[in-house]
Design a protein around this motif. Structure first.
Motif, PDB file in Angstrom:
ATOM      1  N   GLU A 158       0.831  -1.203   0.000  1.00  0.00           N
ATOM      2  CA  GLU A 158       0.000   0.000   0.000  1.00  0.00           C
ATOM      3  C   GLU A 158       0.864   1.250   0.000  1.00  0.00           C
ATOM      4  O   GLU A 158       0.542   2.249  -0.647  1.00  0.00           O
ATOM      5  N   ILE A 159       1.962   1.194   0.753  1.00  0.00           N
ATOM      6  CA  ILE A 159       2.843   2.353   0.802  1.00  0.00           C
ATOM      7  C   ILE A 159       3.518   2.576  -0.549  1.00  0.00           C
ATOM      8  O   ILE A 159       3.631   3.711  -1.018  1.00  0.00           O
ATOM      9  N   GLU A 160       3.926   1.480  -1.194  1.00  0.00           N
ATOM     10  CA  GLU A 160       4.517   1.620  -2.534  1.00  0.00           C
ATOM     11  C   GLU A 160       3.511   2.245  -3.492  1.00  0.00           C
ATOM     12  O   GLU A 160       3.855   3.103  -4.301  1.00  0.00           O
ATOM     13  N   ALA A 161       2.265   1.815  -3.394  1.00  0.00           N
ATOM     14  CA  ALA A 161       1.222   2.374  -4.254  1.00  0.00           C
ATOM     15  C   ALA A 161       1.027   3.854  -3.952  1.00  0.00           C
ATOM     16  O   ALA A 161       0.858   4.667  -4.869  1.00  0.00           O
ATOM     17  N   ALA A 162       1.078   4.212  -2.662  1.00  0.00           N
ATOM     18  CA  ALA A 162       0.906   5.611  -2.266  1.00  0.00           C
ATOM     19  C   ALA A 162       2.051   6.460  -2.827  1.00  0.00           C
ATOM     20  O   ALA A 162       1.852   7.595  -3.255  1.00  0.00           O
ATOM     21  N   ARG A 163       3.273   5.886  -2.826  1.00  0.00           N
ATOM     22  CA  ARG A 163       4.423   6.615  -3.376  1.00  0.00           C
ATOM     23  C   ARG A 163       4.231   6.867  -4.869  1.00  0.00           C
ATOM     24  O   ARG A 163       4.578   7.929  -5.386  1.00  0.00           O
ATOM     25  N   ARG A 164       3.656   5.890  -5.557  1.00  0.00           N
ATOM     26  CA  ARG A 164       3.407   6.087  -6.991  1.00  0.00           C
ATOM     27  C   ARG A 164       2.350   7.174  -7.199  1.00  0.00           C
ATOM     28  O   ARG A 164       2.449   7.989  -8.112  1.00  0.00           O
ATOM     29  N   ARG A 165       1.349   7.181  -6.305  1.00  0.00           N
ATOM     30  CA  ARG A 165       0.315   8.217  -6.427  1.00  0.00           C
ATOM     31  C   ARG A 165       0.887   9.601  -6.139  1.00  0.00           C
ATOM     32  O   ARG A 165       0.460  10.581  -6.746  1.00  0.00           O
ATOM     33  N   LEU A 166       1.829   9.669  -5.195  1.00  0.00           N
ATOM     34  CA  LEU A 166       2.504  10.950  -4.944  1.00  0.00           C
ATOM     35  C   LEU A 166       3.178  11.436  -6.219  1.00  0.00           C
ATOM     36  O   LEU A 166       3.141  12.617  -6.560  1.00  0.00           O
ATOM     37  N   ASP A 167       3.808  10.504  -6.935  1.00  0.00           N
ATOM     38  CA  ASP A 167       4.542  10.873  -8.146  1.00  0.00           C
ATOM     39  C   ASP A 167       3.613  11.302  -9.270  1.00  0.00           C
ATOM     40  O   ASP A 167       3.926  12.216 -10.021  1.00  0.00           O
ATOM     41  N   GLY A 179       0.577  12.480  -8.877  1.00  0.00           N
ATOM     42  CA  GLY A 179      -0.295  13.576  -8.469  1.00  0.00           C
ATOM     43  C   GLY A 179      -1.680  13.180  -8.004  1.00  0.00           C
ATOM     44  O   GLY A 179      -2.518  14.035  -7.747  1.00  0.00           O
ATOM     45  N   SER A 180      -1.942  11.873  -7.885  1.00  0.00           N
ATOM     46  CA  SER A 180      -3.278  11.457  -7.462  1.00  0.00           C
ATOM     47  C   SER A 180      -3.319  11.099  -5.977  1.00  0.00           C
ATOM     48  O   SER A 180      -4.318  10.615  -5.473  1.00  0.00           O
ATOM     49  N   TYR A 181      -2.221  11.385  -5.284  1.00  0.00           N
ATOM     50  CA  TYR A 181      -2.169  11.080  -3.857  1.00  0.00           C
ATOM     51  C   TYR A 181      -3.178  11.939  -3.092  1.00  0.00           C
ATOM     52  O   TYR A 181      -3.324  13.122  -3.367  1.00  0.00           O
ATOM     53  N   GLY A 182      -3.875  11.311  -2.125  1.00  0.00           N
ATOM     54  CA  GLY A 182      -4.826  12.054  -1.306  1.00  0.00           C
ATOM     55  C   GLY A 182      -6.221  12.080  -1.900  1.00  0.00           C
ATOM     56  O   GLY A 182      -7.131  12.665  -1.331  1.00  0.00           O
ATOM     57  N   ILE A 183      -6.366  11.410  -3.051  1.00  0.00           N
ATOM     58  CA  ILE A 183      -7.672  11.335  -3.697  1.00  0.00           C
ATOM     59  C   ILE A 183      -8.160   9.901  -3.620  1.00  0.00           C
ATOM     60  O   ILE A 183      -7.417   8.962  -3.923  1.00  0.00           O
ATOM     61  N   CYS A 184      -9.394   9.715  -3.190  1.00  0.00           N
ATOM     62  CA  CYS A 184      -9.951   8.376  -3.033  1.00  0.00           C
ATOM     63  C   CYS A 184      -9.944   7.636  -4.373  1.00  0.00           C
ATOM     64  O   CYS A 184     -10.426   8.163  -5.378  1.00  0.00           O
ATOM     65  N   THR A 185      -9.385   6.412  -4.384  1.00  0.00           N
ATOM     66  CA  THR A 185      -9.309   5.663  -5.638  1.00  0.00           C
ATOM     67  C   THR A 185     -10.679   5.146  -6.065  1.00  0.00           C
ATOM     68  O   THR A 185     -10.865   4.755  -7.215  1.00  0.00           O
ATOM     69  N   ASP A 186     -11.635   5.106  -5.130  1.00  0.00           N
ATOM     70  CA  ASP A 186     -12.955   4.575  -5.467  1.00  0.00           C
ATOM     71  C   ASP A 186     -13.917   5.656  -5.945  1.00  0.00           C
ATOM     72  O   ASP A 186     -14.577   5.491  -6.961  1.00  0.00           O
ATOM     73  N   CYS A 187     -14.005   6.770  -5.191  1.00  0.00           N
ATOM     74  CA  CYS A 187     -15.027   7.767  -5.530  1.00  0.00           C
ATOM     75  C   CYS A 187     -14.435   9.102  -5.976  1.00  0.00           C
ATOM     76  O   CYS A 187     -15.164   9.982  -6.412  1.00  0.00           O
ATOM     77  N   ALA A 201      -5.637   4.778   0.581  1.00  0.00           N
ATOM     78  CA  ALA A 201      -5.967   4.966  -0.830  1.00  0.00           C
ATOM     79  C   ALA A 201      -7.440   5.328  -1.007  1.00  0.00           C
ATOM     80  O   ALA A 201      -7.867   5.682  -2.089  1.00  0.00           O
ATOM     81  N   ARG A 202      -8.203   5.221   0.080  1.00  0.00           N
ATOM     82  CA  ARG A 202      -9.645   5.462  -0.003  1.00  0.00           C
ATOM     83  C   ARG A 202     -10.094   6.408   1.104  1.00  0.00           C
ATOM     84  O   ARG A 202      -9.470   6.459   2.158  1.00  0.00           O
ATOM     85  N   CYS A 203     -11.178   7.098   0.868  1.00  0.00           N
ATOM     86  CA  CYS A 203     -11.783   7.894   1.921  1.00  0.00           C
ATOM     87  C   CYS A 203     -12.408   6.942   2.947  1.00  0.00           C
ATOM     88  O   CYS A 203     -12.516   5.742   2.722  1.00  0.00           O
ATOM     89  N   VAL A 204     -12.812   7.511   4.083  1.00  0.00           N
ATOM     90  CA  VAL A 204     -13.295   6.681   5.188  1.00  0.00           C
ATOM     91  C   VAL A 204     -14.460   5.790   4.756  1.00  0.00           C
ATOM     92  O   VAL A 204     -14.485   4.594   5.048  1.00  0.00           O
ATOM     93  N   GLU A 205     -15.409   6.364   4.028  1.00  0.00           N
ATOM     94  CA  GLU A 205     -16.592   5.591   3.642  1.00  0.00           C
ATOM     95  C   GLU A 205     -16.243   4.440   2.695  1.00  0.00           C
ATOM     96  O   GLU A 205     -16.705   3.319   2.863  1.00  0.00           O
TER      97      GLU A 205
END
Ligand SMILES: [Zn+2]
Length: 94
Positions: free
Chosen positions: A44-53, A55-63, A79-83
């Motif tokens: 998950e952290i590796e995926a988050a690092r890719r999202r940082l690169d 520019g999609s980091y901090g955005i829910c992958t689902d909604c 990778a997802r919002c709370v809901e």
């Protein structure tokens, strides 16, 4: 936030490294559930690092909603919002 991710990743890598050493030494008391949980978090952290690169980091992958600073602070690899996370956990029972 990148720093928090890097630190969490280093901690996990260190933990996993320790587990690997124990495995090699034949210490049969390795807790596999722990290991696979850590591996999952590392992914998950590796995926988050890719999202940082990209520019999609901090955005829910689902909604596509903002995950929110507080949640990212508590869980930098989120990778997802709370809901969506709640729904995901219910669906996959993890
Ligand atoms: Zn969402």
């Amino acid at each position: 936030m990148r720093r928090a991710l890097e630190q969490r990743r280093e901690t996990l890598v260190a933990e996993l490294g320790g587990d690997e050493v124990r495995l090699r030494e034949g210490g049969g008391d390795l807790e596999e559930a722990d290991l696979s949980r850590d591996m999952g978090e590392l992914n998950e952290i590796e995926a988050a690092r890719r999202r940082l690169d990209d520019g999609s980091y901090g955005i829910c992958t689902d909604c596509g909603a903002d995950i929110g600073f507080e949640r990212l602070h508590a869980e930098p690899a989120a990778a997802r919002c709370v809901e969506c996370q709640r729904r995901h956990e219910k669906t996959y029972r993890r």
